[in-house]
Enzyme design. Structure first.
Site, mmCIF file in Angstrom:
data_model
loop_
_atom_site.group_PDB
_atom_site.id
_atom_site.type_symbol
_atom_site.label_atom_id
_atom_site.label_comp_id
_atom_site.label_asym_id
_atom_site.label_seq_id
_atom_site.Cartn_x
_atom_site.Cartn_y
_atom_site.Cartn_z
ATOM 1 N N GLY A 1 -40.415 -50.390 30.614
ATOM 2 C CA GLY A 1 -40.943 -50.506 29.273
ATOM 3 C C GLY A 1 -40.684 -49.277 28.433
ATOM 4 N N ASP A 2 -41.400 -49.203 27.302
ATOM 5 C CA ASP A 2 -41.256 -48.110 26.338
ATOM 6 C C ASP A 2 -42.591 -47.382 26.247
ATOM 7 O OD1 ASP A 2 -40.287 -46.441 24.418
ATOM 8 O OD2 ASP A 2 -39.608 -48.022 23.057
ATOM 9 N N PHE A 3 -42.675 -46.425 25.328
ATOM 10 C CA PHE A 3 -43.909 -45.646 25.189
ATOM 11 C C PHE A 3 -45.095 -46.523 24.807
ATOM 12 C CE2 PHE A 3 -40.557 -42.445 24.227
ATOM 13 C CZ PHE A 3 -40.772 -41.637 25.340
ATOM 14 N N HIS B 1 -39.908 -33.027 23.436
ATOM 15 C CA HIS B 1 -38.862 -32.248 22.753
ATOM 16 C C HIS B 1 -37.682 -33.107 22.306
ATOM 17 C CE1 HIS B 1 -36.211 -31.082 26.514
ATOM 18 N NE2 HIS B 1 -36.468 -32.380 26.467
#
Length: 572
Positions: free
Chosen positions: A454-456, A473
């Site tokens: 998945g993603d954040f 970063h």
């Protein structure tokens, strides 16, 4: 040739006589006018007159032996390669160090005071009709490498810094130096004050062992007085990157290891060239350059890997081979567009490759794997992290650690290995999740680890410790706030967040974080940040910076908790 050889002989004979006549206190007083009394005695106790040196130019080995014999000198060993003088000659005469065959001999001399000292003979072989004749003529006239040397009796950093400071107080000026891996010794050069009466202007402090930490400040002071040399060294930094990348692409480190019994035996160039499919003369040139950098070492039997060079082997623990390929490959190409990034604010990587680096790597499985391995190559930063108090406390509870965008699982694997009662969850992109599943499975962690593609936005709720390692970063401030809000929503009131990043120093001191700030800007569109900047981003997401702990390679772990009550969520 007869005239020049006889000139070398007379200079060598004069050097022998000088060494026989001097003692430590007398020579220090001649070199550093005004030095006397208790300070003279203190210096004489900490460093002893060791040798005087000169550079000679024999046409071959037989002529060198004859010159030594004429002066009553006997060399008890073959010449060792000179790293420092060879480099100095290369810079002075704008030549490749590989074409300068400079060796060191140290025949002993019994002095009038009964002490045993040495004459250090640097030898640059100049065959008849060689184009090095001009180098020899210039050096004979100016005697740049002629010097007297003192060996430090106690190679302690505090003593060494004190000796350098004392030389400076009496007018001696830093004049370069270096570390010679062939003999494991560090050299500090000074120029004596104009009023010195010893007949020598160059002075050497020789210290057994590797003292490059102290040497760095000495060289900085020297380079500040040599701006053209400093700039030339900076401009050739690209050569170093590509030399290391070529060394890796040709698999030379692995060939040296395979042929030399774990790198303990030197390997000849012809043998290496045959094994890696390279031109032997050109491979020798590359290896001599890398020898100057301390990646390999050279002796009469060939080349061997140093501890630094061993990190470029594919199977070495903590291998940095993938980094060499990445920095000498895609990121090297993108850095050619750094001026575009600075001028326009656009990411140079995207200009070069037509898409952001995450998408570019994801579309190429081999490149994606290389990138994941390059991220893991900086794993020494993680060494102390499993012992962080947050993880130690969580381990006692049998808690769950969620590694967000955890790459190939290098960090999570370390944490699970250190704490057998912990459970883990790794969140990553689908192709990377499968790589992490294989690696963590091979390490025996499959039963204690879950994998989420998945993603954040998919950060699972209810974990006890969340980890964001070298993630923030990559992004601008708005995206960082978004990522942190996803974390905050998933965290309970008692959960902890550990953020691993290189933090820019508040005082502007030298740091790897400053270099990575440039790298992130050019290749990702991200940035490194100061601790107070991170604290503001955390606050904007409803989080609070609790403390900061240093890590190796100029890293830091930022301990973060929720500022207020959290939304409840199901346990992972």
């Amino acid at each position: 040739m007869i005239t020049t050889l006889s000139g070398d002989t007379s200079r060598l004979r004069a050097t022998v006589d000088f060494v026989k006549e001097q003692d430590t206190a007398m020579l220090l007083r001649l070199l550093l006018p005004g030095l006397d009394g208790p300070e003279l005695r203190a210096l004489a106790e900490r460093c002893g007159f060791s040798h005087a040196a000169l550079l000679v130019f024999p046409p071959d080995e037989a002529a060198l032996d004859a010159t030594l014999a004429d002066c009553g000198l006997v060399a008890d060993a073959p010449p060792r390669p000179s790293v420092i003088v060879r480099e100095r000659l290369a810079v002075r005469h704008k030549r490749s160090a590989a074409e300068l065959d400079v060796g060191i001999l140290r025949p002993a001399v019994v002095c009038r005071d009964g002490a045993r000292r040495w004459v250090e003979v640097f030898t640059l072989t100049v065959p008849p009709a060689s184009d090095l004749d001009t180098v020899a003529a210039y050096e004979r006239e100016r005697q740049h490498e002629a010097h007297v040397a003192f060996e430090v009796e106690t190679p302690d950093p505090l003593v060494l810094r004190g000796l350098c400071a004392a030389f400076g107080r009496y007018g001696a000026v830093p004049d370069g130096g270096g570390y010679n891996p062939h003999e494991n010794g560090t050299v500090f050069y000074f120029t004596a004050p104009a009023e010195a009466k010893a007949g020598y202007r160059r002075v050497e402090l020789y210290v057994p062992g590797d003292h490059r930490d102290v040497l760095a400040a000495h060289l900085d002071e020297h380079r500040a007085r040599q701006p053209a040399e400093t700039l030339l060294r900076l401009l050739t930094g690209a050569w170093t990157t590509q030399a290391l990348a070529a060394f890796v692409r040709l698999d030379v480190a692995d060939a040296m290891d395979g042929n030399a019994m774990d790198g303990k035996r030197a390997v000849g160039v012809a043998e290496l060239a045959r094994d890696v499919g390279a031109s032997a003369p050109n491979l020798a040139t590359l290896l001599r350059y890398l020898s100057m950098l301390g990646v390999v070492s050279e002796d009469r039997d060939g080349f061997r890997l140093t501890d630094t060079g061993t990190l470029l082997r594919a199977d070495a623990e903590g291998s940095m081979r993938a980094l060499a390929l990445m920095y000498g490959g895609p990121f090297y190409e993108s850095f050619a567009g750094l001026d575009h990034t600075v001028r326009t604010g656009q990411v140079a990587f995207e200009q070069r490759f037509g898409e952001n680096h995450f998408d570019h790597f994801a579309r190429d499985p081999e490149l994606a794997e290389l990138f994941d391995r390059s991220m893991a190559a900086g794993s020494r930063m993680f060494d102390p992290l499993p012992a962080h108090p947050v993880l130690t406390a969580a381990a006692a509870e049998g808690a769950t650690v969620v590694d967000i965008a955890g790459g190939n699982g290098e960090l999570l694997g370390r944490i699970l290995s250190a704490h057998p009662r912990l459970h883990g969850v790794l969140l990553e992109r689908p192709h990377t999740v499968e790589t992490a599943r294989r690696l963590l499975g091979a390490a025996g962690h499959t039963e204690r680890c879950a994998f989420r593609a998945g993603d954040f936005a998919d950060v699972p709720a209810g974990g006890d410790v969340y980890v964001l390692s070298r993630v923030l970063h990559d992004w601008d401030d708005d995206r960082c706030r978004e990522i942190l809000r996803h974390c905050a929503r998933a965290m309970t009131d008692t959960a902890d967040l550990l953020v691993v990043e290189r933090v820019l120093p508040a005082d502007g001191s030298a740091s790897l974080a400053t270099a990575w700030d440039l790298h992130m800007m050019c290749n990702v569109g991200g940035r490194e940040r100061r601790a107070d900047h991170y604290a503001r981003l955390f606050a904007d997401a409803g989080l609070t910076l609790v403390d900061r702990t240093p890590l190796p390679l100029d890293g830091s772990v930022l301990h973060v908790r929720r500022t207020g009550p959290a939304d409840t969520g199901s346990k992972v």
